[in-house]
Write an enzyme that holds these catalytic residues in place. Structure first.
Site, mmCIF file in Angstrom:
data_model
loop_
_atom_site.group_PDB
_atom_site.id
_atom_site.type_symbol
_atom_site.label_atom_id
_atom_site.label_comp_id
_atom_site.label_asym_id
_atom_site.label_seq_id
_atom_site.Cartn_x
_atom_site.Cartn_y
_atom_site.Cartn_z
ATOM 1 C CE LYS A 183 5.611 0.068 -8.700
ATOM 2 N NZ LYS A 183 5.608 0.067 -7.221
ATOM 3 C CG HIS A 220 8.827 -2.689 -0.421
ATOM 4 N ND1 HIS A 220 10.126 -2.324 -0.140
ATOM 5 C CD2 HIS A 220 8.505 -2.069 -1.582
ATOM 6 C CE1 HIS A 220 10.556 -1.508 -1.089
ATOM 7 N NE2 HIS A 220 9.603 -1.341 -1.972
HETATM 8 MG MG MG Z 1 4.550 -0.454 -3.486
#
Ligand code: MG
Length: 359
Positions: A167, A294
């Site tokens: 992230k 996802h």
């Molecule tokens: Mg993502």
């Protein structure tokens, strides 16, 4: 065939972590059980990041399918269509995830009735090329106080993953984090829809990432198009697009490059497999391996296998109910072989099955 019982339980999957968009401290997910008059139970477990859908399911969608006649073995797209009776087109909102859970429970039920692993049942239904061995990648590097990013990435690599997504926030701090782990694995970078600057994109590209994920707000197609024009590295997006309609806008206006970029629409958040197959047909010019659903855990791993897609996303920590894969299944060299259990195989992941049984 009739569906005689439907149950939903909203379970906590809270964790002390965040990404660029949300914290997971109050995160929930829906677990669903569907019982047929033949005595078979199909299960579904939510994807991650969009909270449970219990109220929608119980108030609106369960009553539309309970007690109705369906073909035997059950036809999951027919269940989804029945649940969608008298729903206006467009808008979409939270509805696609609820419908997808119903369709997913019906898929588990169908494959169990056929005695097939789900991926094989999907491939037979749609006539798609399929493989029980799939490519997988690990999703790491959420922002949290209690973990070292390097340790987390090393652990994922030791568990057999080769591509690890971390992230980022779209700021300077990202580059120190990426530098610290760039040598450990093939890195992908996820900014979760942060509106990144061209300068950030250019610097991130210098690390040669597998892809940069959601470099523009999810519905900002013009912004995405501009970044695709300027990005030398592959972009990936789509996890927050929940319908064929949205996928069509992405295709027409998002500026993504078929041979270069990746589409991450999540069947389990976007009306289910039948809608997803319509989307694949719409993207006929795109290579199938450029579709990387996802999250979605065990269910989406079957979708990757049964529809010949590129790679499945995994939370690598098997101690999580939505982490790892089936008990005793190993990831090796970035690949994983789906075990031969009928249906999704929830029964073969003890900590998750304990949740399913509790419904
Ligand atoms: Mg993502």
């Amino acid at each position: 065939l009739k569906i005689v019982e439907l149950r939903e339980r909203t379970v906590s999957i809270a964790a002390p972590m965040r990404n660029a968009a949300v914290a997971f401290g109050e995160m929930t997910a829906s677990a669903v059980a569907m019982v047929s008059d033949g005595g078979i139970t199909g299960y579904a477990f939510d994807s991650i990041g969009r909270y449970g859908k219990g109220a929608l399911l119980r108030e609106r969608f369960f009553p539309r399918v309970l007690g109705r006649d369906f073909p035997d073995p059950i036809d999951p797209p027919a269940v989804a269509r029945a649940a969608m009776a008298n729903e206006k087109p467009g808008g979409h909102g939270e509805r696609p995830g609820a419908i997808a859970l119903l369709e997913a429970a019906a898929w588990d039920l169908r494959a169990k009735a056929q005695g097939l692993p789900l991926w094989r049942s999907i491939a037979d239904y749609y006539g798609t090329p399929a493989s029980e061995t799939i490519s997988v990648y690990a999703s790491c590097g959420h922002f949290r106080d209690d973990a070292s990013l390097a340790d987390e990435v090393k652990k994922a690599v030791d568990s057999g993953y080769r591509t690890v997504k971390i992230k980022a926030l779209g700021n300077e701090h990202d580059f120190r984090r990426i530098e610290g782990v760039a040598g450990l694995a093939k890195i992908a970078i996820d900014v979760n829809g942060a509106d990144v600057a061209d300068r950030w994109l250019a610097r991130a590209a210098q690390f040669g990432p597998a892809w940069i994920e959601e470099p523009a707000p999810p519905l900002d197609y013009l912004g995405l198009r501009r970044r695709a024009e300027n990005s030398p590295v592959p972009l990936a997006t789509g996890e927050n697009l929940f319908s064929y309609d949205d996928a069509r806008n992405l295709l027409h206006y998002g500026g993504l490059r078929p041979e270069h970029d990746f589409v991450q629409i999540d069947p389990l958040l976007a009306y289910g497999i039948d809608e997803y197959v319509r989307i694949l047909r719409l993207y006929a010019a795109w290579p199938r391996h450029h579709f990387l659903p996802h999250a979605g855990h065990l269910f989406n791993a079957h979708c990757v296998a049964g529809l010949g897609l590129g790679s499945a996303e995994a939370a690598p920590d098997a101690a999580l109910i939505y982490g790892g894969y089936w008990d005793r299944v190993r990831v090796e060299g970035g690949s994983m072989r789906i075990p031969d259990a009928p249906g999704v195989g929830f029964e073969r992941k003890q900590n998750l099955f304990a949740v399913m049984e509790s419904i």
